[in-house]
Write a protein that holds these residues in place. Structure first.
Motif, PDB file in Angstrom:
ATOM      1  N   ALA A  62       1.179  -3.560   0.669  1.00 53.24           N
ATOM      2  CA  ALA A  62       1.645  -4.892   1.265  1.00 53.24           C
ATOM      3  C   ALA A  62       3.211  -5.059   1.561  1.00 53.24           C
ATOM      4  O   ALA A  62       3.831  -5.382   2.513  1.00 53.24           O
ATOM      5  CB  ALA A  62       1.304  -5.968   0.564  1.00 53.24           C
ATOM      6  N   THR A  63       3.870  -4.233   0.501  1.00 54.41           N
ATOM      7  CA  THR A  63       5.574  -4.240   0.553  1.00 54.41           C
ATOM      8  C   THR A  63       5.898  -3.440   1.603  1.00 54.41           C
ATOM      9  O   THR A  63       6.965  -3.897   2.217  1.00 54.41           O
ATOM     10  CB  THR A  63       6.016  -3.799  -0.944  1.00 54.41           C
ATOM     11  OG1 THR A  63       5.298  -4.492  -1.944  1.00 54.41           O
ATOM     12  CG2 THR A  63       7.433  -3.623  -0.753  1.00 54.41           C
ATOM     13  N   VAL A  64       5.253  -2.252   1.874  1.00 50.21           N
ATOM     14  CA  VAL A  64       5.873  -1.240   2.945  1.00 50.21           C
ATOM     15  C   VAL A  64       5.663  -1.746   4.144  1.00 50.21           C
ATOM     16  O   VAL A  64       6.556  -1.914   5.215  1.00 50.21           O
ATOM     17  CB  VAL A  64       4.999  -0.060   2.727  1.00 50.21           C
ATOM     18  CG1 VAL A  64       5.318   0.942   4.100  1.00 50.21           C
ATOM     19  CG2 VAL A  64       5.556   0.887   1.409  1.00 50.21           C
ATOM     20  N   ILE A  65       4.478  -2.492   4.526  1.00 49.53           N
ATOM     21  CA  ILE A  65       4.123  -2.855   5.883  1.00 49.53           C
ATOM     22  C   ILE A  65       5.276  -4.352   6.188  1.00 49.53           C
ATOM     23  O   ILE A  65       5.742  -4.249   7.264  1.00 49.53           O
ATOM     24  CB  ILE A  65       2.767  -3.543   5.895  1.00 49.53           C
ATOM     25  CG1 ILE A  65       2.009  -2.328   6.203  1.00 49.53           C
ATOM     26  CG2 ILE A  65       2.555  -4.329   7.236  1.00 49.53           C
ATOM     27  CD1 ILE A  65       1.959  -1.583   7.166  1.00 49.53           C
ATOM     28  N   ALA A  66       5.340  -5.114   5.144  1.00 49.22           N
ATOM     29  CA  ALA A  66       6.040  -6.378   5.295  1.00 49.22           C
ATOM     30  C   ALA A  66       7.410  -5.886   5.514  1.00 49.22           C
ATOM     31  O   ALA A  66       8.264  -6.492   6.546  1.00 49.22           O
ATOM     32  CB  ALA A  66       6.219  -7.191   4.002  1.00 49.22           C
ATOM     33  N   ALA A  67       7.988  -4.852   4.762  1.00 49.71           N
ATOM     34  CA  ALA A  67       9.445  -4.310   4.973  1.00 49.71           C
ATOM     35  C   ALA A  67       9.638  -3.712   6.113  1.00 49.71           C
ATOM     36  O   ALA A  67      11.005  -3.761   6.742  1.00 49.71           O
ATOM     37  CB  ALA A  67       9.912  -3.287   3.695  1.00 49.71           C
ATOM     38  N   ARG A  68       8.768  -3.034   6.721  1.00 52.75           N
ATOM     39  CA  ARG A  68       8.936  -2.445   7.839  1.00 52.75           C
ATOM     40  C   ARG A  68       8.968  -3.179   9.025  1.00 52.75           C
ATOM     41  O   ARG A  68       9.662  -3.013   9.956  1.00 52.75           O
ATOM     42  CB  ARG A  68       7.782  -1.393   8.131  1.00 52.75           C
ATOM     43  CG  ARG A  68       7.908  -0.414   9.443  1.00 52.75           C
ATOM     44  CD  ARG A  68       6.784   0.663   9.336  1.00 52.75           C
ATOM     45  NE  ARG A  68       6.710   1.518   7.999  1.00 52.75           N
ATOM     46  CZ  ARG A  68       5.738   2.446   7.789  1.00 52.75           C
ATOM     47  NH1 ARG A  68       4.647   2.387   8.484  1.00 52.75           N
ATOM     48  NH2 ARG A  68       5.977   3.082   6.803  1.00 52.75           N
ATOM     49  N   PHE A  85      -4.202  -9.700   4.378  1.00 53.22           N
ATOM     50  CA  PHE A  85      -4.412  -8.806   3.376  1.00 53.22           C
ATOM     51  C   PHE A  85      -4.676  -9.437   2.069  1.00 53.22           C
ATOM     52  O   PHE A  85      -5.598  -9.034   1.285  1.00 53.22           O
ATOM     53  CB  PHE A  85      -3.255  -7.814   3.372  1.00 53.22           C
ATOM     54  CG  PHE A  85      -3.320  -6.819   2.292  1.00 53.22           C
ATOM     55  CD1 PHE A  85      -4.015  -5.644   2.314  1.00 53.22           C
ATOM     56  CD2 PHE A  85      -2.475  -7.004   1.315  1.00 53.22           C
ATOM     57  CE1 PHE A  85      -4.480  -4.770   1.314  1.00 53.22           C
ATOM     58  CE2 PHE A  85      -2.454  -5.972  -0.028  1.00 53.22           C
ATOM     59  CZ  PHE A  85      -3.622  -5.029   0.249  1.00 53.22           C
ATOM     60  N   ILE A  86      -3.949 -10.390   1.802  1.00 54.23           N
ATOM     61  CA  ILE A  86      -4.047 -11.165   0.489  1.00 54.23           C
ATOM     62  C   ILE A  86      -5.481 -11.735   0.318  1.00 54.23           C
ATOM     63  O   ILE A  86      -6.081 -11.584  -0.710  1.00 54.23           O
ATOM     64  CB  ILE A  86      -3.057 -12.094   0.424  1.00 54.23           C
ATOM     65  CG1 ILE A  86      -1.553 -11.605   0.117  1.00 54.23           C
ATOM     66  CG2 ILE A  86      -3.410 -13.110  -0.651  1.00 54.23           C
ATOM     67  CD1 ILE A  86      -0.566 -12.622   0.141  1.00 54.23           C
ATOM     68  N   VAL A  87      -5.943 -11.989   1.405  1.00 51.34           N
ATOM     69  CA  VAL A  87      -7.435 -12.580   1.252  1.00 51.34           C
ATOM     70  C   VAL A  87      -8.387 -11.619   1.008  1.00 51.34           C
ATOM     71  O   VAL A  87      -9.269 -11.836   0.096  1.00 51.34           O
ATOM     72  CB  VAL A  87      -7.731 -13.397   2.642  1.00 51.34           C
ATOM     73  CG1 VAL A  87      -9.354 -13.907   2.619  1.00 51.34           C
ATOM     74  CG2 VAL A  87      -6.941 -14.801   2.860  1.00 51.34           C
ATOM     75  N   VAL A  88      -8.315 -10.605   1.969  1.00 49.41           N
ATOM     76  CA  VAL A  88      -9.285  -9.485   1.571  1.00 49.41           C
ATOM     77  C   VAL A  88      -8.966  -8.579   0.092  1.00 49.41           C
ATOM     78  O   VAL A  88     -10.063  -8.505  -0.472  1.00 49.41           O
ATOM     79  CB  VAL A  88      -9.231  -8.504   2.532  1.00 49.41           C
ATOM     80  CG1 VAL A  88      -9.830  -7.046   2.422  1.00 49.41           C
ATOM     81  CG2 VAL A  88      -9.351  -9.019   3.923  1.00 49.41           C
ATOM     82  N   MET A  89      -7.845  -8.601  -0.186  1.00 55.58           N
ATOM     83  CA  MET A  89      -7.506  -8.268  -1.300  1.00 55.58           C
ATOM     84  C   MET A  89      -7.799  -8.709  -2.517  1.00 55.58           C
ATOM     85  O   MET A  89      -8.595  -8.298  -3.639  1.00 55.58           O
ATOM     86  CB  MET A  89      -6.204  -7.933  -1.574  1.00 55.58           C
ATOM     87  CG  MET A  89      -5.426  -7.061  -2.864  1.00 55.58           C
ATOM     88  SD  MET A  89      -5.293  -8.247  -4.367  1.00 55.58           S
ATOM     89  CE  MET A  89      -3.980  -9.258  -3.623  1.00 55.58           C
ATOM     90  N   THR A  90      -7.961 -10.293  -2.524  1.00 58.67           N
ATOM     91  CA  THR A  90      -8.302 -10.832  -3.444  1.00 58.67           C
ATOM     92  C   THR A  90     -10.167 -10.801  -3.826  1.00 58.67           C
ATOM     93  O   THR A  90     -10.564 -10.643  -4.983  1.00 58.67           O
ATOM     94  CB  THR A  90      -8.032 -12.573  -3.301  1.00 58.67           C
ATOM     95  OG1 THR A  90      -6.721 -12.565  -3.119  1.00 58.67           O
ATOM     96  CG2 THR A  90      -8.513 -13.284  -4.312  1.00 58.67           C
TER      97      THR A  90
END
Length: 431
Positions: A62-68, A85-90
């Motif tokens: 999540a961090t890499v995609i958001a930063a990119r 992603f947050i929904v699926v990850m949860t």
């Protein structure tokens, strides 16, 4: 250097706060004066480390995609993907946590837990595991704050967890006499606080939105392309740790207590080194997205210098504070001998572990995630199993030395490979 130090420094405090929760649990449980309870939390934490490694892998993606995407000024797309992603990850974390809770006794038995140790460890896992998604959310949200460049709020999100645990642990364990059940309740409360503050802190950036269900799987898969290799990479360390604690279970509860104390001290003492893996990633990723290839190698060199500085400073502190650590966890016999050996010599092996972790971060952010997976699993298998197996014939101390020696060749090879990859990227740019 300044950019790396600021991001890693604040990340250190935040990551240290995450590991302090387990550290405080162990510290207060050791006040009960029963090595079987200390051994029990060691077995429970071995499972917990496995779960948290998955959470860390999720947060890396999540961090890499958001930063990119933010670096490329694609803010709206970043919002949609992060939310999906947050929904699926949860959902994944809930299912995983419930499955481990359901089969916890079987898992603990395979690791070598027996009788009172098995019973106490089971109590801890049954309470904590079903709510695994809370720490997963907390780590992802903290990582997203780092991706937005807000290192301070990212740090605060995880610090609140340590503060809650530090307040509730003595209350539940020593005052209410709940033992490992009290430690488990404290852990759940701290993780809930981390998740809630994470959501609150991220609101200012409006990085979350209402999920667009038609994109939820395709968006999540884009993150999982990075998260899945990162998860595989991160799982290597706890899997290797499971083999170590299984081997150590052949000896006394005191030996398991000593190994557990060392395992809890390392993340706290070397939180700066571990924070580099989360903090250097966005720096490399943003420079990669912005086309500034020459700064990636500079970031890597700075990171390795900081790893060396951190390890030698920690060595000095542990060398002079050996007796303090033995008394802190009420270690006896084999446990005290293990801590003595660690403080004098074995601690140096974290230099090579730091080299490996920083290299893995570079691989993940440069589009070579399989290399990080290869090196980490190589260290967890070829660099752990044969070394620990042979070392076990010399007793608990042999297990500790074997675990330390196995990481050396993989740390060196990973760094060499990283600079080769960066050189190839630079040559592609010139071409």
């Amino acid at each position: 250097m300044r950019h790396v130090v600021v991001m890693a420094g604040t990340g250190t405090v935040g990551l240290m706060a995450v590991f302090l929760v387990d550290f405080l649990n162990l510290f207060y449980i050791s006040r009960l004066g029963d090595s079987r309870y200390t051994a029990a939390i060691g077995f429970a934490n071995a499972i917990g480390f496995l779960q948290i490694s998955i959470c860390i892998g999720m947060s890396i993606g999540a961090t890499v995609i958001a930063a990119r995407l933010v670096g490329a000024h694609q803010y709206e797309r970043a919002k949609r993907i992060v939310t999906s992603f947050i929904v699926v990850m949860t959902a994944i974390m809930i299912v995983l946590g419930l499955c481990i809770a359901a089969y916890n006794r079987e898992i603990l038995y395979l690791l070598g837990a027996r009788d009172v140790v098995l019973q106490q460890a089971s109590h801890f896992v049954v309470i904590v595991s079903p709510l695994l998604f809370l720490i997963g959310l907390g780590m992802v949200l903290s990582g997203l704050l780092r991706a937005m460049g807000d290192a301070k709020r990212s740090m605060n999100v995880t610090v609140i967890g340590a503060l809650v645990a530090g307040s509730l642990d003595p209350l539940f364990i020593l005052v209410f006499h709940l033992g490992l059940e009290g430690a488990a309740i404290s852990t759940v409360c701290s993780r809930l606080a981390v998740a809630l503050l994470g959501f609150y802190s991220l609101r200012r950036y409006e990085l979350l939105q209402k999920p667009e269900w038609k994109y939820i799987w395709s968006d999540s898969l884009e993150v999982f392309k990075i998260s899945f290799p990162a998860i595989l990479t991160n799982l290597a360390t706890p899997v290797g740790g499971l083999f170590v604690i299984h081997t150590m279970s052949r000896f006394s509860s005191d030996a398991i207590a000593g190994q557990t104390a060392i395992d809890r001290l390392i993340p706290v003492a070397f939180a700066f080194v571990f924070a580099l893996t989360g903090s250097v990633g966005p720096i490399i990723s943003q420079n990669f997205g912005a086309g500034l290839r020459e700064r990636m190698q500079e970031t890597m060199v700075v990171s390795l210098k900081l790893v060396c500085l951190c390890v030698f400073c920690a060595w000095f502190v542990f060398f002079i504070g050996e007796d303090l650590f033995i008394k802190m966890f009420a270690l006896k016999a084999d446990g005290a001998a293990l801590m003595h050996l660690f403080c004098h010599w074995v601690i140096i092996n974290n230099l090579f572990l730091g080299m490996l972790f920083v290299s893995n971060t570079a691989f993940n952010n440069l589009g070579y995630p399989l290399l990080s997976t290869l090196f980490n699993w190589g260290r967890a298998t070829l660099g752990t199993i044969p070394f620990v197996y042979v070392g076990a014939s010399y007793g608990p101390q042999g297990v500790l030395v074997g675990q330390a020696m196995g990481v050396v060749p993989f740390g060196i090879m990973a760094v060499i490979c990283t600079f080769v990859v960066m050189k190839n990227i630079q040559m592609e740019k010139v071409a």
